[in-house]
Motif scaffolding. Structure first.
Motif, PDB file in Angstrom:
ATOM      1  N   PRO A 115      38.243  80.126  10.388  1.00  0.00           N
ATOM      2  CA  PRO A 115      37.412  79.043   9.852  1.00  0.00           C
ATOM      3  C   PRO A 115      37.965  78.432   8.572  1.00  0.00           C
ATOM      4  CG  PRO A 115      36.467  81.154   9.276  1.00  0.00           C
ATOM      5  CD  PRO A 115      37.652  81.459  10.141  1.00  0.00           C
ATOM      6  N   MET A 116      37.354  77.328   8.172  1.00  0.00           N
ATOM      7  CA  MET A 116      37.676  76.697   6.886  1.00  0.00           C
ATOM      8  C   MET A 116      37.595  77.737   5.782  1.00  0.00           C
ATOM      9  SD  MET A 116      35.341  73.258   6.926  1.00  0.00           S
ATOM     10  CE  MET A 116      34.256  73.417   8.339  1.00  0.00           C
TER      11      MET A 116
ATOM     12  N   PHE B  80      37.648  61.029  10.126  1.00  0.00           N
ATOM     13  CA  PHE B  80      36.255  61.338  10.490  1.00  0.00           C
ATOM     14  C   PHE B  80      35.366  60.125  10.253  1.00  0.00           C
ATOM     15  CE2 PHE B  80      35.003  65.820  11.473  1.00  0.00           C
ATOM     16  CZ  PHE B  80      36.266  66.372  11.576  1.00  0.00           C
TER      17      PHE B  80
ATOM     18  N   PHE C 234      38.828  62.507  15.808  1.00  0.00           N
ATOM     19  CA  PHE C 234      39.691  63.506  15.166  1.00  0.00           C
ATOM     20  C   PHE C 234      40.157  64.553  16.185  1.00  0.00           C
ATOM     21  CE2 PHE C 234      40.009  67.759  13.271  1.00  0.00           C
ATOM     22  CZ  PHE C 234      41.126  67.566  12.473  1.00  0.00           C
ATOM     23  N   ARG C 235      39.234  65.005  17.042  1.00  0.00           N
ATOM     24  CA  ARG C 235      39.592  66.048  18.022  1.00  0.00           C
ATOM     25  C   ARG C 235      40.661  65.560  19.004  1.00  0.00           C
ATOM     26  NH1 ARG C 235      38.268  70.135  15.081  1.00  0.00           N
ATOM     27  NH2 ARG C 235      36.098  70.142  14.479  1.00  0.00           N
TER      28      ARG C 235
ATOM     29  N   ASP D 239      46.589  70.064  10.520  1.00  0.00           N
ATOM     30  CA  ASP D 239      45.879  69.005   9.783  1.00  0.00           C
ATOM     31  C   ASP D 239      46.855  68.138   8.984  1.00  0.00           C
ATOM     32  OD1 ASP D 239      43.355  69.685  10.652  1.00  0.00           O
ATOM     33  OD2 ASP D 239      42.854  70.866   8.891  1.00  0.00           O
TER      34      ASP D 239
ATOM     35  N   ARG E  82      36.860  68.305   3.308  1.00  0.00           N
ATOM     36  CA  ARG E  82      36.324  68.943   4.514  1.00  0.00           C
ATOM     37  C   ARG E  82      35.066  68.168   4.916  1.00  0.00           C
ATOM     38  NH1 ARG E  82      38.790  73.884   2.056  1.00  0.00           N
ATOM     39  NH2 ARG E  82      40.228  74.638   3.622  1.00  0.00           N
ATOM     40  N   PRO E  83      35.291  67.119   5.713  1.00  0.00           N
ATOM     41  CA  PRO E  83      34.199  66.184   6.005  1.00  0.00           C
ATOM     42  C   PRO E  83      32.971  66.841   6.622  1.00  0.00           C
ATOM     43  CG  PRO E  83      36.110  65.783   7.426  1.00  0.00           C
ATOM     44  CD  PRO E  83      36.547  66.733   6.378  1.00  0.00           C
TER      45      PRO E  83
ATOM     46  N   GLY F 110      40.068  74.636  11.551  1.00  0.00           N
ATOM     47  CA  GLY F 110      39.033  75.582  11.960  1.00  0.00           C
ATOM     48  C   GLY F 110      38.401  75.304  13.318  1.00  0.00           C
ATOM     49  N   GLY F 111      38.433  74.028  13.758  1.00  0.00           N
ATOM     50  CA  GLY F 111      37.794  73.685  15.028  1.00  0.00           C
ATOM     51  C   GLY F 111      38.774  73.535  16.181  1.00  0.00           C
TER      52      GLY F 111
ATOM     53  N   ILE G 150      42.224  63.429   6.528  1.00  0.00           N
ATOM     54  CA  ILE G 150      41.301  63.848   7.594  1.00  0.00           C
ATOM     55  C   ILE G 150      39.912  63.213   7.404  1.00  0.00           C
ATOM     56  CG2 ILE G 150      40.150  65.870   8.626  1.00  0.00           C
ATOM     57  CD1 ILE G 150      43.156  65.890   9.141  1.00  0.00           C
TER      58      ILE G 150
ATOM     59  N   LYS H  70      44.281  80.064   5.849  1.00  0.00           N
ATOM     60  CA  LYS H  70      45.352  79.854   6.840  1.00  0.00           C
ATOM     61  C   LYS H  70      46.600  79.217   6.230  1.00  0.00           C
ATOM     62  CE  LYS H  70      42.244  77.776   8.934  1.00  0.00           C
ATOM     63  NZ  LYS H  70      41.356  76.890   9.630  1.00  0.00           N
TER      64      LYS H  70
ATOM     65  N   ARG I 272      31.925  79.537  16.960  1.00  0.00           N
ATOM     66  CA  ARG I 272      33.382  79.681  17.023  1.00  0.00           C
ATOM     67  C   ARG I 272      33.904  81.115  16.969  1.00  0.00           C
ATOM     68  NH1 ARG I 272      35.019  74.809  12.888  1.00  0.00           N
ATOM     69  NH2 ARG I 272      34.189  73.083  14.152  1.00  0.00           N
TER      70      ARG I 272
ATOM     71  N   THR J 165      46.216  76.230  12.054  1.00  0.00           N
ATOM     72  CA  THR J 165      45.396  75.259  12.789  1.00  0.00           C
ATOM     73  C   THR J 165      44.113  74.955  12.016  1.00  0.00           C
ATOM     74  OG1 THR J 165      44.313  77.076  13.960  1.00  0.00           O
ATOM     75  CG2 THR J 165      46.237  76.092  15.016  1.00  0.00           C
TER      76      THR J 165
END
Ligand code: S3P
Length: 182
Positions: free
Chosen positions: A15-16, A54, A62-63, A39, A123-124, A85-86, A50, A20, A142, A83
């Motif tokens: 996750p955020m 969004f 974005f995805r 990202d 982090r939108p 988080g999503g 990013i 990472k 997740r 990567t």
């Protein structure tokens, strides 16, 4: 899970605020691999950050971009790939990530995530919302996906980057998973 012969990369999921990028950079340096952040790659390609993506295209837009970038980056060899988080939400991404190398899940607590994301505006998903509620909800969805896609789980939390990197290196060696340099 990738076969021994195709374990040329290390992929970091989590996750955020799980560290990472920091862990990935140091791990890549120590192993002599290239560090790539999905990202950052999206930002380089689009020329915007990013948050702007969004704002203009929504999370769905974005995805789509994230999928394209992961599709390309997972064709590379000899990289440590951090990567977003999503990224694990998309089944195709999960397959590509686990096929391209050893996937390491950096596991952390909501408290630590809150601490580490407190000062960021990029982090939108957390902006103008209750970060604790959002992070808790995202984690519910997740966590099983991080578990599913990963070969190793390493706790991050309050630990120093160097300690996390050492543990990853040791676990890779123990499992005979050290990636090959390209
Ligand atoms: C996201 C995490 C972010 C970034 C985007 C969406 C998410 O990456 O991809 O803001 O859905 O959790 P980090 O995990 O590097 O913060």
């Amino acid at each position: 899970m990738a076969e021994i012969g195709s374990r040329t990369n290390i992929v970091l999921v989590g996750p955020m605020g799980s560290g990472k990028s920091a862990v990935g950079k140091q791990l890549a340096r120590e192993l002599g691999l290239d560090f790539v952040d999905s990202d950052a790659e999206i930002e380089t390609r689009t020329g915007v950050d990013i948050s702007y993506i969004f704002e203009k295209e929504g999370e769905a837009g974005f995805r789509v971009r994230e999928r394209e970038v992961i599709n390309e980056l997972t064709k590379r060899q000899g990289i440590v790939l951090a990567t977003g988080g999503g990224a694990v939400l998309e089944p195709d991404n999960r397959r590509l990530l686990s096929d391209c190398g050893t996937v390491v899940y950096l596991k952390t607590t909501i408290e630590e995530q809150l601490e580490r994301t407190r000062h960021t505006r990029h982090r939108p998903l957390l902006v103008d919302r209750d970060p604790e509620a959002v992070l808790t909800e995202l984690m519910k969805i997740r966590a099983p996906l991080y578990e599913e896609v990963s070969d190793l789980t390493v706790k991050t939390g309050e630990r120093r980057v160097g300690a996390v990197v050492s543990e990853i290196r040791k676990r890779l060696d123990d499992d005979n998973r050290r990636p090959l340099k390209s």
